[in-house]
Design a protein around this motif. Sequence first.
Motif, PDB file in Angstrom:
ATOM      1  N   ALA A  72       6.742 -24.800 -26.858  1.00  0.00           N
ATOM      2  CA  ALA A  72       7.138 -23.395 -26.722  1.00  0.00           C
ATOM      3  C   ALA A  72       8.655 -23.252 -26.896  1.00  0.00           C
ATOM      4  CB  ALA A  72       6.699 -22.854 -25.358  1.00  0.00           C
ATOM      5  N   PHE A  73       9.410 -24.206 -26.345  1.00  0.00           N
ATOM      6  CA  PHE A  73      10.873 -24.141 -26.479  1.00  0.00           C
ATOM      7  C   PHE A  73      11.266 -24.284 -27.954  1.00  0.00           C
ATOM      8  CE2 PHE A  73      15.298 -25.240 -26.207  1.00  0.00           C
ATOM      9  CZ  PHE A  73      15.765 -24.675 -25.032  1.00  0.00           C
ATOM     10  N   ALA A  74      10.636 -25.235 -28.647  1.00  0.00           N
ATOM     11  CA  ALA A  74      10.960 -25.456 -30.063  1.00  0.00           C
ATOM     12  C   ALA A  74      10.613 -24.216 -30.897  1.00  0.00           C
ATOM     13  CB  ALA A  74      10.207 -26.678 -30.587  1.00  0.00           C
ATOM     14  N   ILE A  75       9.496 -23.583 -30.569  1.00  0.00           N
ATOM     15  CA  ILE A  75       9.073 -22.397 -31.344  1.00  0.00           C
ATOM     16  C   ILE A  75      10.058 -21.252 -31.123  1.00  0.00           C
ATOM     17  CG2 ILE A  75       7.282 -20.600 -31.483  1.00  0.00           C
ATOM     18  CD1 ILE A  75       5.235 -22.929 -30.913  1.00  0.00           C
ATOM     19  N   THR A  76      10.436 -21.012 -29.872  1.00  0.00           N
ATOM     20  CA  THR A  76      11.400 -19.927 -29.599  1.00  0.00           C
ATOM     21  C   THR A  76      12.735 -20.235 -30.267  1.00  0.00           C
ATOM     22  OG1 THR A  76      10.311 -19.470 -27.505  1.00  0.00           O
ATOM     23  CG2 THR A  76      12.545 -18.612 -27.751  1.00  0.00           C
ATOM     24  N   LEU A  77      13.166 -21.486 -30.159  1.00  0.00           N
ATOM     25  CA  LEU A  77      14.448 -21.859 -30.785  1.00  0.00           C
ATOM     26  C   LEU A  77      14.371 -21.650 -32.298  1.00  0.00           C
ATOM     27  CD1 LEU A  77      17.282 -23.026 -30.705  1.00  0.00           C
ATOM     28  CD2 LEU A  77      16.286 -25.329 -30.561  1.00  0.00           C
ATOM     29  N   TYR A  78      13.258 -22.046 -32.878  1.00  0.00           N
ATOM     30  CA  TYR A  78      13.096 -21.852 -34.323  1.00  0.00           C
ATOM     31  C   TYR A  78      13.315 -20.374 -34.686  1.00  0.00           C
ATOM     32  CZ  TYR A  78      11.328 -21.636 -38.990  1.00  0.00           C
ATOM     33  OH  TYR A  78      11.260 -21.399 -40.336  1.00  0.00           O
ATOM     34  N   HIS A  79      12.681 -19.485 -33.941  1.00  0.00           N
ATOM     35  CA  HIS A  79      12.773 -18.054 -34.289  1.00  0.00           C
ATOM     36  C   HIS A  79      14.162 -17.488 -34.000  1.00  0.00           C
ATOM     37  CE1 HIS A  79       8.731 -17.682 -35.701  1.00  0.00           C
ATOM     38  NE2 HIS A  79       8.315 -18.378 -34.661  1.00  0.00           N
ATOM     39  N   ARG A  80      14.856 -17.983 -32.982  1.00  0.00           N
ATOM     40  CA  ARG A  80      16.238 -17.514 -32.738  1.00  0.00           C
ATOM     41  C   ARG A  80      17.163 -17.996 -33.855  1.00  0.00           C
ATOM     42  NH1 ARG A  80      15.611 -13.310 -31.249  1.00  0.00           N
ATOM     43  NH2 ARG A  80      17.859 -13.075 -31.015  1.00  0.00           N
ATOM     44  N   VAL A  81      16.967 -19.231 -34.314  1.00  0.00           N
ATOM     45  CA  VAL A  81      17.791 -19.728 -35.433  1.00  0.00           C
ATOM     46  C   VAL A  81      17.553 -18.864 -36.674  1.00  0.00           C
ATOM     47  CG1 VAL A  81      18.067 -21.641 -37.088  1.00  0.00           C
ATOM     48  CG2 VAL A  81      18.037 -22.115 -34.633  1.00  0.00           C
ATOM     49  N   MET A  82      16.307 -18.571 -36.969  1.00  0.00           N
ATOM     50  CA  MET A  82      16.017 -17.799 -38.183  1.00  0.00           C
ATOM     51  C   MET A  82      16.481 -16.352 -38.047  1.00  0.00           C
ATOM     52  SD  MET A  82      15.148 -20.228 -39.953  1.00  0.00           S
ATOM     53  CE  MET A  82      14.992 -19.319 -41.484  1.00  0.00           C
ATOM     54  N   HIS A  83      16.433 -15.821 -36.818  1.00  0.00           N
ATOM     55  CA  HIS A  83      16.947 -14.466 -36.582  1.00  0.00           C
ATOM     56  C   HIS A  83      18.419 -14.400 -36.993  1.00  0.00           C
ATOM     57  CE1 HIS A  83      17.810 -10.694 -34.419  1.00  0.00           C
ATOM     58  NE2 HIS A  83      18.926 -11.289 -34.036  1.00  0.00           N
ATOM     59  N   TRP A  84      19.217 -15.345 -36.497  1.00  0.00           N
ATOM     60  CA  TRP A  84      20.661 -15.297 -36.778  1.00  0.00           C
ATOM     61  C   TRP A  84      20.974 -15.759 -38.192  1.00  0.00           C
ATOM     62  CZ3 TRP A  84      23.172 -12.053 -34.155  1.00  0.00           C
ATOM     63  CH2 TRP A  84      22.890 -11.842 -32.799  1.00  0.00           C
ATOM     64  N   TYR A  85      20.135 -16.620 -38.749  1.00  0.00           N
ATOM     65  CA  TYR A  85      20.334 -17.035 -40.147  1.00  0.00           C
ATOM     66  C   TYR A  85      20.269 -15.812 -41.073  1.00  0.00           C
ATOM     67  CZ  TYR A  85      19.439 -19.211 -44.663  1.00  0.00           C
ATOM     68  OH  TYR A  85      19.495 -19.557 -45.986  1.00  0.00           O
ATOM     69  N   GLY A  86      19.440 -14.861 -40.721  1.00  0.00           N
ATOM     70  CA  GLY A  86      19.348 -13.624 -41.514  1.00  0.00           C
ATOM     71  C   GLY A  86      20.491 -12.652 -41.230  1.00  0.00           C
ATOM     72  N   ARG A  87      21.358 -12.992 -40.282  1.00  0.00           N
ATOM     73  CA  ARG A  87      22.449 -12.080 -39.877  1.00  0.00           C
ATOM     74  C   ARG A  87      23.768 -12.846 -39.757  1.00  0.00           C
ATOM     75  NH1 ARG A  87      17.785 -10.965 -37.832  1.00  0.00           N
ATOM     76  NH2 ARG A  87      17.056  -8.813 -37.579  1.00  0.00           N
ATOM     77  N   MET A  88      24.011 -13.768 -40.654  1.00  0.00           N
ATOM     78  CA  MET A  88      25.184 -14.638 -40.480  1.00  0.00           C
ATOM     79  C   MET A  88      26.509 -13.904 -40.593  1.00  0.00           C
ATOM     80  SD  MET A  88      24.056 -18.209 -42.092  1.00  0.00           S
ATOM     81  CE  MET A  88      25.439 -19.087 -41.469  1.00  0.00           C
ATOM     82  N   ARG A  89      26.505 -12.828 -41.360  1.00  0.00           N
ATOM     83  CA  ARG A  89      27.765 -12.088 -41.520  1.00  0.00           C
ATOM     84  C   ARG A  89      27.967 -11.057 -40.411  1.00  0.00           C
ATOM     85  NH1 ARG A  89      26.612 -12.603 -46.844  1.00  0.00           N
ATOM     86  NH2 ARG A  89      28.237 -13.626 -48.046  1.00  0.00           N
ATOM     87  N   SER A  90      26.971 -10.852 -39.569  1.00  0.00           N
ATOM     88  CA  SER A  90      27.049  -9.723 -38.641  1.00  0.00           C
ATOM     89  C   SER A  90      28.068  -9.987 -37.534  1.00  0.00           C
ATOM     90  CB  SER A  90      25.682  -9.443 -38.019  1.00  0.00           C
ATOM     91  OG  SER A  90      25.444 -10.382 -37.007  1.00  0.00           O
ATOM     92  N   PRO A  91      28.809  -8.960 -37.154  1.00  0.00           N
ATOM     93  CA  PRO A  91      29.739  -9.121 -36.038  1.00  0.00           C
ATOM     94  C   PRO A  91      29.006  -9.490 -34.749  1.00  0.00           C
ATOM     95  CG  PRO A  91      29.920  -6.906 -37.028  1.00  0.00           C
ATOM     96  CD  PRO A  91      28.812  -7.619 -37.740  1.00  0.00           C
ATOM     97  N   GLU A  92      27.732  -9.132 -34.635  1.00  0.00           N
ATOM     98  CA  GLU A  92      26.981  -9.438 -33.405  1.00  0.00           C
ATOM     99  C   GLU A  92      26.907 -10.956 -33.161  1.00  0.00           C
ATOM    100  OE1 GLU A  92      25.586  -7.222 -35.672  1.00  0.00           O
ATOM    101  OE2 GLU A  92      26.173  -5.465 -34.489  1.00  0.00           O
ATOM    102  N   LEU A  93      26.795 -11.720 -34.237  1.00  0.00           N
ATOM    103  CA  LEU A  93      26.711 -13.172 -34.060  1.00  0.00           C
ATOM    104  C   LEU A  93      28.018 -13.689 -33.459  1.00  0.00           C
ATOM    105  CD1 LEU A  93      25.476 -15.969 -34.358  1.00  0.00           C
ATOM    106  CD2 LEU A  93      26.200 -15.981 -36.756  1.00  0.00           C
TER     107      LEU A  93
END
Length: 245
Positions: A171-192
Amino acid sequence: MGDLTRDGLMAGIDAPLQYYESVESTNPLALNWLKDGVSAGAVVIADEQRLGRGRLGRHWQTPPGTALAMSFVLRPTPDTAGRVTMLGAVAVAETCEHFGVTDIGIKWANDVQVQGKKICGILPEAVWEQSRLLGVILGIGVNIRTTFSGELAQTAGSIEALSGQVIDRNAFAITLYHRVMHWYGRMRSPELFDNWRQRLTTIGQQVQVGDVAGQAVDVDESGALLIRTDSGQTQRVIAGDVLIT
Ligand code: BTN
């Protein structure tokens, strides 16, 4: 509790995935996969690493049954590649939060800590073909229930022991996977950047990084640490181990 399995991981990760019970290191496997053309989002996960790689040529411990070793294939543009470690640290911190862990911080640049102990290591490796960036491997190791002895026990710890939470590694690996992909799609965003900056515990502290000593006053958007030295000058440090003085 928390046995890592291929099926358990595949239940929540819908992407090319290699799972191993034991490898030398997940990073070179992901590097080869990247060079073979696998798409961004592919991930190599192992239960045990026999020759885990840490920063600055150090060894990284991943004994069986205790940790997570994950290497993500990412294909950022050259101008965003420097944010890969930032996104990794934010993703780990958010995943810890998701599992009810508290007192989480990031020691510059990307050491995620719980109660001041390092629970995670991040190792990015870029792959270039002449002057073209083919991609970056984001290697993340998380101490879920690894035990440390000797000097390492002063600075390193594990999420379960520090938080009192029992963590299911799939479960930890799955959540981490989705958080990484969330931010990968927003690398330029000031939120990151803002998310990472707000979690940094180093800002405001007296530090030494290499031969630069002074007060860590801020970070800039490239991820560099700004240190005000005793002479009143502000020096920009782009890499190194922080010693709190
Ligand atoms: C550090 O020294 O802080 C970085 C440690 C990075 C460890 C991870 S575990 C997954 C990936 N495979 C490795 O061999 N290293 C990284």
